[in-house]
Design an enzyme around this catalytic site. Structure first.
Site, PDB file in Angstrom:
ATOM      1  N   ASP A   1      42.735  16.486  12.987  1.00  0.00           N
ATOM      2  CA  ASP A   1      41.510  16.515  13.777  1.00  0.00           C
ATOM      3  C   ASP A   1      41.136  15.087  14.173  1.00  0.00           C
ATOM      4  O   ASP A   1      42.017  14.262  14.362  1.00  0.00           O
ATOM      5  CB  ASP A   1      40.397  17.191  12.945  1.00  0.00           C
ATOM      6  CG  ASP A   1      39.388  17.952  13.810  1.00  0.00           C
ATOM      7  OD1 ASP A   1      38.598  17.284  14.485  1.00  0.00           O
ATOM      8  OD2 ASP A   1      39.397  19.192  13.798  1.00  0.00           O
TER       9      ASP A   1
ATOM     10  N   HIS B   1      33.477  16.207  14.240  1.00  0.00           N
ATOM     11  CA  HIS B   1      34.139  17.503  14.286  1.00  0.00           C
ATOM     12  C   HIS B   1      35.061  17.727  13.087  1.00  0.00           C
ATOM     13  O   HIS B   1      35.040  18.791  12.446  1.00  0.00           O
ATOM     14  CB  HIS B   1      34.918  17.601  15.603  1.00  0.00           C
ATOM     15  CG  HIS B   1      35.533  18.924  15.884  1.00  0.00           C
ATOM     16  ND1 HIS B   1      36.786  19.279  15.439  1.00  0.00           N
ATOM     17  CD2 HIS B   1      35.089  19.984  16.612  1.00  0.00           C
ATOM     18  CE1 HIS B   1      37.084  20.495  15.860  1.00  0.00           C
ATOM     19  NE2 HIS B   1      36.063  20.950  16.581  1.00  0.00           N
TER      20      HIS B   1
ATOM     21  N   SER C   1      36.906  26.481  16.717  1.00  0.00           N
ATOM     22  CA  SER C   1      37.133  25.353  15.807  1.00  0.00           C
ATOM     23  C   SER C   1      36.544  25.614  14.432  1.00  0.00           C
ATOM     24  O   SER C   1      37.026  25.082  13.429  1.00  0.00           O
ATOM     25  CB  SER C   1      36.496  24.078  16.373  1.00  0.00           C
ATOM     26  OG  SER C   1      37.253  23.541  17.413  1.00  0.00           O
TER      27      SER C   1
END
Length: 445
Positions: free
Chosen positions: A146, A187, A378
């Site tokens: 990520d 994220h 996600s």
């Protein structure tokens, strides 16, 4: 100590605004069966080798020369060559990084986090029942591929594995201290918390709070991952004993990589080799299915590519591939909302959705000790990764393929809620085999 070496756009490699003496270069992946020979050819053609992966026959290189790919494609022994951008980037992008610090946005709702164990995804996946059997094992490592993970977060620090964490931004494993940390986007920290946030009475709790988390940083911002960073990341996962690799992103510059375009075909081939290598080394690869709310089996238009310059509308077909989600053997994960139906944004497919998991308004960790709610496939993929990690913890000698079969077999079937959804051999186009279930996965349900 080195800090972030470039301004935001330069680190992303998306905007070309270098210093006067800093040349612009184009990154490439070169696919071959003879990497040693390929390195010689690359240098002769005016390229610089960044990293070489003889395990899969891929070399990462950059060059300032515009005829580089054309020259190499004429060379015997070179299978494919592809530029991984549509706009050149500063050569400084390939310099090592360390001591990174998060400078991105704060959580918009950190103070509103529900008490640990009360967020809706916890009962939906039957986590309390599963955790009576196991929290997961420290032998089990889950890679978060990520934008980096904040290993100093109090809910993540107990699970974090610095030894096996790395930055793959340039396509070369960068093991500098803290190189894996996020700078612009939380994220990856959110994904990591869903997998393994500590069961400690505060904050949030992960699906598998007893496993270890390793960060493999592929980009600075979500959905800006490149072919070279993915190649590096999957080879790293393969060679560092990861049980699961969790992927919640889509690649640039092309959102769909088509075989009739040489650059895109090379990227697909290079990443495909890396994913297949990880799978052969018993890494279960899990990926988000995307947030366009479309039937992936009938897609015909891409309006978002190239994502690193000026997007233009182009015709595509279902053979054009979302990386890494649509590569063979990858566990594509769709998103559910609180009613346990497909979230409106979640893509669907008869063959490209393996399972479904919570993906709407999911609470998890955010950099600098914060928490936030976020939505997307996600958020669904790390739920599936966490359940797979629980299975791997209970069965440490199982192959990745057997873990995947168990993940599918213990998923709770969900019926179609509307006429757009259709039954399939495995389940439905919305949910694949069904919603992952932690309790059933470890024999508690």
């Amino acid at each position: 100590m080195r800090r972030i070496i470039l301004a935001t756009a330069l680190m992303l490699g998306l905007i070309a605004t270098p210093a006067a003496a800093d040349p612009l270069v184009m990154p490439h992946v070169v696919v071959t069966h003879h990497t040693g020979w390929a390195e010689l050819v690359i240098r002769k053609a005016g390229g610089t080798v960044v990293a070489s992966y003889p395990q899969i026959g891929v070399v990462v290189a950059y060059t300032a020369k515009d005829d580089f790919a054309a020259k190499l494609r004429k060379t015997p022994g070179i299978d494919a060559v592809g530029a991984t951008r549509t706009a050149k980037i500063p050569k400084e992008f390939f310099a090592p990084r360390e001591d990174l610090r998060y400078t991105g946005p704060n959580s918009p709702n950190s103070g509103q986090v529900p008490p640990e164990g009360t967020a809706w995804d916890v009962p939906a996946l039957h986590l309390p029942e599963a955790h009576q059997v196991t929290d997961g094992s420290k032998r089990t490592v889950v890679g978060v591929l990520d934008v980096g993970v904040d290993d100093t977060h109090p809910d993540l620090e107990p699970a974090f594995d610095r030894k096996d964490s790395v930055s793959c931004l340039s396509g070369r494993p960068d093991r500098g201290p803290g190189a894996w940390r996020p700078t612009l986007d939380g994220h990856g920290t959110h994904v990591a918390g869903t997998i393994a946030a500590a069961r400690n009475g505060s904050g949030v709790v992960g699906v598998a709070p007893g496993v270890r988390i390793a960060a493999v940083k592929l980009a600075e911002l979500d959905d800006t991952e490149t072919a070279e960073s993915m190649v590096c990341g999957f080879v790293w996962a393969a060679e560092h004993g990861f049980a699961v690799a969790s992927n919640s992103y889509r690649s640039i510059p092309w959102r769909y990589n088509c075989d009739d375009q040489p650059d895109q075909a090379a990227a697909k081939l290079a990443v495909g080799r890396a994913v297949a290598y990880a799978q052969r080394r018993n890494v279960l690869v899990v990926a988000s299915a995307g947030n366009a709310g479309i039937n992936l089996d009938t897609r015909s238009v891409d309006k978002e590519s190239p994502a690193d310059s000026t997007p233009v509308e182009r015709r595509i077909d279902p053979t054009c591939t979302r990386l890494p989600h649509e590569l063979p053997g990858v566990v594509g994960t769709g998103a559910l909302d609180e009613k346990l139906v497909k979230a409106s944004f979640s893509n669907y497919s008869a063959s490209r959705i393996s399972v479904a998991a919570p993906g709407a308004r999911v609470w998890s960790t955010w950099p600098n000790g914060e928490y936030r709610s976020a939505s997307g496939t996600s958020m669904a993929a790390p739920h599936a990764s966490g359940v797979a990690a629980l299975i791997a913890s209970e069965h440490p000698h199982w192959s990745a393929e057997r873990i995947k079969r168990a993940l599918f077999a213990t998923a709770t079937p969900l019926s179609c809620p509307d006429t757009t959804c259709a039954p399939t051999k495995e389940g439905t186009t919305y949910y694949g085999h069904g919603m992952v279930d932690a309790a059933r996965a470890v024999g508690a349900g």
